[in-house]
Design a protein around this motif. Structure first.
Motif, PDB file in Angstrom:
ATOM      1  N   LYS A  64      70.149  64.558  68.437  1.00  0.00           N
ATOM      2  CA  LYS A  64      68.922  64.435  69.224  1.00  0.00           C
ATOM      3  C   LYS A  64      67.703  64.612  68.344  1.00  0.00           C
ATOM      4  N   ASN A  65      67.819  65.510  67.343  1.00  0.00           N
ATOM      5  CA  ASN A  65      66.693  65.770  66.445  1.00  0.00           C
ATOM      6  C   ASN A  65      66.740  64.830  65.253  1.00  0.00           C
ATOM      7  N   PRO A  66      65.625  64.201  64.912  1.00  0.00           N
ATOM      8  CA  PRO A  66      65.593  63.265  63.785  1.00  0.00           C
ATOM      9  C   PRO A  66      65.489  63.987  62.448  1.00  0.00           C
ATOM     10  N   SER A  67      65.648  63.218  61.365  1.00  0.00           N
ATOM     11  CA  SER A  67      65.497  63.790  60.026  1.00  0.00           C
ATOM     12  C   SER A  67      64.034  64.048  59.698  1.00  0.00           C
ATOM     13  N   GLU A  68      63.144  63.285  60.299  1.00  0.00           N
ATOM     14  CA  GLU A  68      61.719  63.428  60.015  1.00  0.00           C
ATOM     15  C   GLU A  68      60.969  63.696  61.314  1.00  0.00           C
TER      16      GLU A  68
ATOM     17  N   ARG B  93      57.590  59.237  70.693  1.00  0.00           N
ATOM     18  CA  ARG B  93      58.818  58.772  70.041  1.00  0.00           C
ATOM     19  C   ARG B  93      59.913  59.829  70.131  1.00  0.00           C
ATOM     20  N   SER B  94      59.539  61.092  70.124  1.00  0.00           N
ATOM     21  CA  SER B  94      60.513  62.164  70.267  1.00  0.00           C
ATOM     22  C   SER B  94      61.152  62.127  71.650  1.00  0.00           C
ATOM     23  N   ILE B  95      60.338  61.881  72.681  1.00  0.00           N
ATOM     24  CA  ILE B  95      60.865  61.770  74.045  1.00  0.00           C
ATOM     25  C   ILE B  95      61.783  60.562  74.153  1.00  0.00           C
ATOM     26  N   ALA B  96      61.357  59.442  73.550  1.00  0.00           N
ATOM     27  CA  ALA B  96      62.167  58.227  73.590  1.00  0.00           C
ATOM     28  C   ALA B  96      63.515  58.446  72.908  1.00  0.00           C
TER      29      ALA B  96
ATOM     30  N   LEU C 242      65.799  60.398  75.172  1.00  0.00           N
ATOM     31  CA  LEU C 242      66.353  59.579  76.258  1.00  0.00           C
ATOM     32  C   LEU C 242      67.492  58.691  75.752  1.00  0.00           C
ATOM     33  N   ILE C 243      67.258  58.061  74.604  1.00  0.00           N
ATOM     34  CA  ILE C 243      68.299  57.202  74.030  1.00  0.00           C
ATOM     35  C   ILE C 243      69.532  58.024  73.683  1.00  0.00           C
ATOM     36  N   HIS C 244      69.291  59.202  73.132  1.00  0.00           N
ATOM     37  CA  HIS C 244      70.403  60.111  72.798  1.00  0.00           C
ATOM     38  C   HIS C 244      71.224  60.423  74.051  1.00  0.00           C
ATOM     39  N   GLY C 245      70.538  60.727  75.139  1.00  0.00           N
ATOM     40  CA  GLY C 245      71.235  61.049  76.380  1.00  0.00           C
ATOM     41  C   GLY C 245      72.073  59.888  76.892  1.00  0.00           C
TER      42      GLY C 245
END
Length: 275
Positions: free
Chosen positions: A156-160, A166-169, A172-175
């Motif tokens: 869920k957490n990105p590398s950067e 974009r974090s919310i998006a 959602l995609i992760h879910g």
């Protein structure tokens, strides 16, 4: 964030060599082979060992040997080590295997909220064969797509850092992707047709993320013998072609400012192996 000091880096490399030696022992027992890969291969050719500022070890295997190691390796690996696979560590985001040293902990920043074994590791990548008639541009796009989907599903957490939107998006995609079985995505990250004798095709790794290469299958064998930290190791026979595709002018050293370990870690604990 934990800074890996020069003293820690030296000890880390010693322990990574122990893991590499264990991998070689296991492969000898199973009658399979691995080859130095990525920065480890570059280090062997350019420095006859580790790149001085590198902090991990990478190897690769052809798919058939890789599958045997995944299936039979856990029974052969000694108790000091753990062969981490997507099957026995479903929470981990890696789509490939890692051999880890138990009793140590080197937690990458992007995995700080992920449970499981975070011991010092050697990365093990599968290399697949693809036919000479394959649409390489399409394969490249497919590799990038499925690799990104697997990463989004697992992390869920990105590398950067991302903007709030974009974090919310991403969340959602992760879910949504969590609803897709991991195996469905992993099955897309390999080529379905194994090579035949005298195959005139290519090989690549579909687990590399943004990096894509393709080298002649027939030129990869017989493998070359190289020296890595005083050990005789194997590299694919066309390793120079591979290095040029992945690193460009690989014989040229990077600027001094870029000669730093490339893993950012939140925990670095050598346990009983500390000096």
């Amino acid at each position: 964030m934990h800074e890996i000091t020069p003293e820690n880096l030296a000890r880390l490399k010693e322990l990574e060599l122990c893991v590499l030696d264990e991998l070689r022992r296991v492969c000898d027992v199973l009658g399979i082979r691995f080859f130095l890969d990525a920065g480890t291969l570059l280090g062997a050719i350019r420095h006859q060992g580790f790149i001085p500022w590198d902090d991990d070890v990478d190897v690769c295997m052809i798919r058939s040997d890789y599958d045997r190691l995944m299936q039979e390796g856990p029974e052969v690996v000694s108790g000091r080590f753990f062969l981490q696979t997507p099957s026995n560590s479903p929470q981990m985001p890696a789509s490939y295997m890692k051999l880890r040293l138990n009793g140590t902990s080197m937690v990458e920043a992007t995995l700080s909220n992920v449970g499981g074994n975070h011991g010092i590791w050697v990365d093990i990548f599968p290399f697949d064969y693809f036919d000479a008639n394959t649409n390489v541009a399409r394969l490249r796009r497919s590799e990038a797509l499925w690799g990104k989907m697997f990463d989004l599903r697992q992390r869920k957490n990105p590398s950067e850092g991302l903007s709030k939107v974009r974090s919310i998006a991403r969340g959602l995609i992760h879910g949504l992707l969590k609803l897709v079985p991991r195996g469905c995505i992993l099955s897309k990250m390999s080529m379905p047709i194994p090579p035949t004798d005298g195959a005139d095709g290519f090989m690549s790794c579909l687990h590399y993320g943004s990096c894509f290469f393709w080298i002649k299958w027939s030129d990869a064998f017989p493998p070359a013998e190289v020296i890595f930290e005083g050990r005789k190791m194997l590299a694919l026979g066309n390793y120079r072609d591979y290095l040029e595709q992945v690193y460009g002018d690989w014989q040229k050293l990077p600027p001094v400012a870029e000669r730093t370990p490339h893993h950012f870690v939140t925990t670095f604990d050598l346990g009983d192996y500390a000096l």
